[in-house]
Scaffold this active site. Structure first.
Site, PDB file in Angstrom:
ATOM      1  N   GLY A   1      10.230   7.906   9.894  1.00 37.22           N
ATOM      2  CA  GLY A   1       9.293   8.667   9.071  1.00 37.22           C
ATOM      3  C   GLY A   1       9.487   8.414   7.585  1.00 37.22           C
ATOM      4  N   ASP A   2       8.527   8.876   6.784  1.00 31.01           N
ATOM      5  CA  ASP A   2       8.589   8.781   5.315  1.00 31.01           C
ATOM      6  C   ASP A   2       8.651   7.346   4.803  1.00 31.01           C
ATOM      7  OD1 ASP A   2       8.616  11.576   5.297  1.00 31.01           O
ATOM      8  OD2 ASP A   2      10.807  11.612   5.467  1.00 31.01           O
ATOM      9  N   GLU A   3       7.992   6.447   5.501  1.00 30.99           N
ATOM     10  CA  GLU A   3       8.018   5.043   5.108  1.00 30.99           C
ATOM     11  C   GLU A   3       7.023   4.746   3.984  1.00 30.99           C
ATOM     12  OE1 GLU A   3       7.382   6.116   8.200  1.00 30.99           O
ATOM     13  OE2 GLU A   3       8.884   5.319   9.585  1.00 30.99           O
TER      14      GLU A   3
ATOM     15  N   LYS B   1       3.529   5.912   4.589  1.00 27.50           N
ATOM     16  CA  LYS B   1       2.259   5.806   5.332  1.00 27.50           C
ATOM     17  C   LYS B   1       1.092   6.333   4.496  1.00 27.50           C
ATOM     18  CE  LYS B   1       4.176   8.298   8.539  1.00 27.50           C
ATOM     19  NZ  LYS B   1       5.576   8.295   8.105  1.00 27.50           N
ATOM     20  N   GLY B   2       1.335   7.475   3.809  1.00 30.50           N
ATOM     21  CA  GLY B   2       0.270   8.092   3.014  1.00 30.50           C
ATOM     22  C   GLY B   2      -0.270   7.132   1.975  1.00 30.50           C
TER      23      GLY B   2
ATOM     24  N   GLY C   1       4.570  14.905   5.865  1.00 29.84           N
ATOM     25  CA  GLY C   1       4.327  15.087   4.436  1.00 29.84           C
ATOM     26  C   GLY C   1       4.005  13.720   3.886  1.00 29.84           C
ATOM     27  N   HIS C   2       2.748  13.479   3.584  1.00 23.19           N
ATOM     28  CA  HIS C   2       2.306  12.154   3.147  1.00 23.19           C
ATOM     29  C   HIS C   2       1.906  12.218   1.676  1.00 23.19           C
ATOM     30  CE1 HIS C   2       1.279  10.951   7.571  1.00 23.19           C
ATOM     31  NE2 HIS C   2       2.531  11.283   7.394  1.00 23.19           N
TER      32      HIS C   2
ATOM     33  N   GLN D   1       5.059  10.792  11.258  1.00 27.07           N
ATOM     34  CA  GLN D   1       6.439  10.553  11.698  1.00 27.07           C
ATOM     35  C   GLN D   1       6.701   9.044  11.808  1.00 27.07           C
ATOM     36  OE1 GLN D   1       4.653  13.316  13.665  1.00 27.07           O
ATOM     37  NE2 GLN D   1       5.305  14.259  11.761  1.00 27.07           N
TER      38      GLN D   1
ATOM     39  N   ALA E   1       9.161  15.435   1.689  1.00 26.71           N
ATOM     40  CA  ALA E   1       7.877  15.874   1.137  1.00 26.71           C
ATOM     41  C   ALA E   1       7.421  17.176   1.796  1.00 26.71           C
ATOM     42  CB  ALA E   1       6.832  14.778   1.343  1.00 26.71           C
TER      43      ALA E   1
ATOM     44  N   PRO F   1      17.323  16.667   1.259  1.00 27.87           N
ATOM     45  CA  PRO F   1      17.702  15.300   0.890  1.00 27.87           C
ATOM     46  C   PRO F   1      17.628  14.395   2.116  1.00 27.87           C
ATOM     47  CG  PRO F   1      19.610  16.786   0.775  1.00 27.87           C
ATOM     48  CD  PRO F   1      18.416  17.636   1.075  1.00 27.87           C
TER      49      PRO F   1
ATOM     50  N   VAL G   1       5.297  -1.956  -4.514  1.00 24.46           N
ATOM     51  CA  VAL G   1       6.377  -2.062  -5.508  1.00 24.46           C
ATOM     52  C   VAL G   1       6.417  -0.850  -6.448  1.00 24.46           C
ATOM     53  CG1 VAL G   1       6.537  -4.581  -5.447  1.00 24.46           C
ATOM     54  CG2 VAL G   1       4.854  -3.494  -6.952  1.00 24.46           C
TER      55      VAL G   1
END
Ligand code: GDP
Ligand code: IMO
Ligand code: MG
Length: 430
Positions: free
Chosen positions: A12-14, A16-17, A40-41, A225, A300, A305, A415
């Site tokens: 997750g949190d890669e 995606k949003g 959280g996106h 996710q 998000a 952390p 980037v």
């Protein structure tokens, strides 16, 4: 006409949003198909930052249609807040550009109560859920005692199903979890006005997708996710309660598998995980802390952390297979700038063997030690670069090696957090 799926390849949190927001330029319809407001996106457009939990990340493009599919578990209080917050910020959200599946399951206050009480009872053995009631809601769906959006629209059906469901839940609350019970009437009172707010958005998402396809429109499916949080293929039991893999687009939105052309796997240039569970390449030293600070790695959704570590090709190869990835989108490459040496995990060492895919047995995975290769880092800032060939040599070598290890080409490189900070050589819709 094209259907493109975006999924997370790690935990997750890669990013995606960000990628979904970017690809929405080429799409007409954006669809969420699983998960809920555990997601959280984050979208960054100039000075503006938006964090979306339920509404698809295409919503800033207000001429496009966003749909929440039947596979999503929906907390209507959160959805209402999200709609109102966007409207307050000048984003036109209305039934014209947002639809909610009538078959989506509702997360109700007792689901959150159960999630939190169970986690508290587990103590150290807790999963580290987001506490949003995701697991208990999916449990009720499979147990056939869930309450769908369409059930809410009929006050009698809603009251009856709610009261029946709460007989068992309240018994567990009072007698096993030792927490206060939930009063069904209080839920009914809250949900009355909410029902009227949400009613105009309710639709048949499968039909809306079919109509769009028959008009030659492009559809973008937004995963939540990540693959290794998948209830079937992830690091069970440290997973979420849905299937974030690409195959779940079909049952979670009502579209057939023959309609899907490509699957984009989002890969953070290093790895993060929030909550409990095994994480072979986790860095508990100053490098891990540096990645957390530079990458802003705080949840998000919950603000927790995130645990940080090196890129793990075992994780990514599994994701390529499980999702049938056709291209990768690598995000947060800028966060690695300044690292003298960068490591990639190519396999796991276990009992004098080298494993090249994730073991199913938790104890084995916990005993695995990553086998690393080391690459030179780069120090020049890369946020302003827009062509892969202009990246520092060391960054290019890192990306080439990643493609080689995962055997999937990279189509997008990010980037920086902003929409514009992207190298976009390969449009998955073309
Ligand atoms: P998601 O859940 O997969 O959508 O990802 P999150 O929004 O939870 O976390 C990704 C974080 O990284 C967000 O804060 C994004 O704004 C940020 N982000 C996305 N892409 C990049 C990037 O290429 N560089 C940097 N520095 N930040 C990025
Ligand atoms: P996005 O879409 C990262 C994690 C939780 C916990 C486990 C189970 O933003 O990538 P749950 O509340 O789903 O029962 O929690 O899954 N988790 C996520 N981690 N990103 C997410 O979503 C997540 N959604 C759930 O931290 O470890
Ligand atoms: Mg996230």
């Amino acid at each position: 006409m094209s259907c493109v799926v975006v999924v997370g390849t790690q935990w997750g949190d890669e990013g995606k949003g960000k990628v979904v927001d970017l690809l929405t330029r080429q799409a007409d319809v954006v669809v969420r198909f699983q998960g809920g407001n555990n997601a959280g996106h984050t979208l960054v457009v100039g000075k503006d930052k938006f964090i979306l939990h339920l509404i698809p990340s295409g919503i800033l493009h207000t001429s496009k249609k966003c749909l929440i599919g039947n596979g999503v578990v929906v907390d209507l209080e959160v959805l209402q807040q999200e709609i109102l917050a966007l409207q307050e910020r000048g984003i036109a959200v209305s039934p014209k550009n947002l639809g909610l599946s009538e078959r989506a399951q509702l997360i109700l206050p007792f689901h959150k109560h159960l999630d939190l009480a169970r986690e508290a009872q587990k103590g150290k053995a807790s999963i580290g859920t987001t506490g949003r009631g995701i697991g208990p809601c999916y449990e009720d769906k499979v147990a056939r005692i869930g309450i769908r959006v369409v059930d809410l629209l009929d006050p009698e059906v809603f009251a009856e199903r709610l009261k029946t469901n709460l007989i068992e839940k309240n018994f567990i609350f009072e007698n096993f979890l030792k927490v206060p019970p939930i009063d069904p009437q209080a839920v009914i009172n809250t949900y009355g006005p909410l029902t009227e707010f949400i009613r105009p958005y309710v639709t048949n998402v499968s039909l809306r997708i079919e109509e769009a396809l028959s008009e030659n429109k492009n559809i973008l499916f937004e995963g939540a996710q990540g693959t290794h949080l998948d209830i079937d293929h992830g690091t069970y039991p440290y997973v979420t309660s849905s299937n974030p893999v690409a195959g779940s687009v079909c049952h979670g939105s009502g579209v057939g598998p023959t309609r899907i052309q490509s699957v984009v796997g989002i890969v953070k240039a290093y790895t993060t995980r929030v909550g409990g569970g095994p994480f072979p390449t986790e860095l508990t030293d100053e490098i891990g802390l540096a990645l957390r600070e530079k990458g802003g790695e705080y949840g998000a959704t919950t603000g927790r952390p995130r645990r940080c570590g090196w890129l793990d090709a075992v994780v990514l190869r599994d994701s390529a297979r499980l999702n049938g990835l056709t291209q990768l989108a690598v995000t947060k490459l800028d966060v690695l700038t300044g690292q003298k040496k960068i490591k990639i995990c190519t396999g796991y060492s276990f009992n004098n063997q080298t494993l090249t895919s994730m073991p199913a047995r938790l104890k084995t995975l916990e005993a695995c030690r990553p086998v690393y290769e080391e690459w030179e880092g780069w120090s020049e800032p890369i946020e302003g670069i827009r062509k892969r060939a202009n990246l520092p040599q060391a960054a290019q070598k890192y990306l080439n090696r990643l493609e080689e290890l995962v055997r999937v080409p990279i189509g997008i490189i990010s980037v920086g957090a902003d929409r514009e900070e992207t190298l976009f050589p390969d449009n998955p819709f073309s």
